[in-house]
Design a protein around this motif. Structure first.
Motif, short mmCIF file in Angstrom:
data_model
loop_
_atom_site.label_atom_id
_atom_site.label_comp_id
_atom_site.label_asym_id
_atom_site.label_seq_id
_atom_site.Cartn_x
_atom_site.Cartn_y
_atom_site.Cartn_z
N THR A 1 -15.67 -11.07 4.94
CA THR A 1 -16.46 -11.90 4.03
C THR A 1 -17.42 -12.80 4.79
O THR A 1 -17.03 -13.49 5.74
N THR B 1 -20.85 -15.94 -1.35
CA THR B 1 -20.08 -15.11 -0.44
C THR B 1 -20.34 -13.65 -0.78
O THR B 1 -20.60 -13.31 -1.94
N VAL B 2 -20.29 -12.80 0.23
CA VAL B 2 -20.36 -11.36 0.01
C VAL B 2 -19.27 -10.72 0.86
O VAL B 2 -19.14 -11.03 2.06
N PHE C 1 -19.79 -10.15 -4.64
CA PHE C 1 -20.44 -11.45 -4.49
C PHE C 1 -19.74 -12.51 -5.34
O PHE C 1 -19.31 -12.23 -6.46
N LEU D 1 -20.32 -4.01 -2.59
CA LEU D 1 -20.41 -5.38 -2.09
C LEU D 1 -20.03 -6.31 -3.22
O LEU D 1 -20.60 -6.24 -4.31
N THR E 1 -20.70 -7.35 -8.58
CA THR E 1 -20.53 -6.30 -7.58
C THR E 1 -21.76 -5.41 -7.59
O THR E 1 -22.25 -5.02 -8.66
#
Length: 289
Positions: A122, A284-285, A227, A225, A216
């Motif tokens: 992350t 955040t990813v 988020f 990914l 996503t």
């Protein structure tokens, strides 16, 4: 000349430039690159930080208490050299302070800090804005990261954006780069949007509210990914038709409204930060492992 800082762990490697505190590369341990490369044939940005406005102003001019100030699209931070204040293997922090040049177009004393940090798979990108002045400070803030589309190893697969909240937020179209006065039906169905270049013929998809705090971006039957957003109530998705990237843009602030007020404080979702106060924004990813 800009300098580069690399942070990395067993999952990710991220390069951040001192120019705009902008990410330049985002690589997983298998060597796959996830961030757009800034090819000038389409768009030179990669992951700009938007401050003190998001989007355009009429005639590239904002009003502050009735006084005009020149302000290019997305503000000046992305074109400014930041100072590296903290660096470790998995974290770097850059800062931008008000200067004579910034006060000429934005007459406020501020400190903008942008931090990139890694925790397993992350990445967190967090920004803090501090008002160092003696009066309330209006501003917009946003992130503008561009990810390659198709995602690594997913050429030929349909790509989908899925909102965590299952929502169907209305879109607010852009008119000459400014928000139109009305809204249109959501392109999402039960939180799901199948991506197509045709969606972006008329510019970005802007969702002023209702997109929630996470989504996503994924290839069907392929990588995804995930988020999460903090204090970023507005969302935009953007690419240039035919370009191999998708920008996932969480904002707190939008472009000015077409035909509306030119005052910065009147722009939708503008933050009015009290003297001495701070505001934090983050996303955040999480990458596939």
């Amino acid at each position: 000349m800009p300098t580069m800082t690399r942070i990395e762990n067993d999952h990710l490697s991220v390069d951040v430039s001192s120019l705009g505190a902008e990410m330049q590369s985002m690589t997983t341990r298998d060597g796959a690159e996830w961030l757009w490369n800034g090819d000038a044939a389409f768009w030179t940005g990669r992951s700009p930080v938007l401050f003190p406005i998001v989007g355009k102003a009429p005639d590239d001019t904002i009003l502050i208490d009735g006084k005009p100030h020149a302000m290019a699209q997305h503000g000046f931070a992305r074109r400014r050299e930041f100072s590296l204040t903290t660096a470790s293997d998995t974290l770097c922090r850059y800062s931008l302070e008000a200067s004579g040049e910034t006060r000429a177009v934005y007459p406020f004393d501020f400190l903008l800090t942008v931090e990139h940090s890694l925790d397993g798979p992350t990445l967190t990108v967090a920004a803090e804005v501090e008002n160092r002045g003696t009066s309330a400070m209006p501003f917009g803030f946003g992130f503008h990261p561009a990810f390659i589309w198709p995602l690594p190893g997913a050429a030929g697969k349909p790509h989908v954006v899925t909102l965590d909240n299952g929502g169907e937020p209305q879109r607010q179209p852009l008119e000459k780069g400014l928000l139109s006065q009305g809204r249109t039906a959501s392109p999402f169905s039960a939180g799901r949007l199948v991506l197509s270049p045709d969606l972006f013929i008329d510019d970005a998809l802007v969702f002023p509210e209702g997109a929630g705090s996470g989504l996503t971006f994924q290839a069907e039957g392929g990588p995804a990914l995930a988020f999460r957003f903090e204090n970023l109530p507005n969302l935009a998705l953007w690419t240039k038709p035919g370009a191999p990237f998708l920008c996932v843009e969480p904002w707190h602030g939008t472009a000015a409204e077409y035909g509306g007020s030119r005052e910065l404080k009147d722009r939708p979702s503008t933050t009015m930060l009290a003297a001495g106060a701070q505001a934090r924004f983050a996303f955040t990813v999480t990458f596939p492992v």
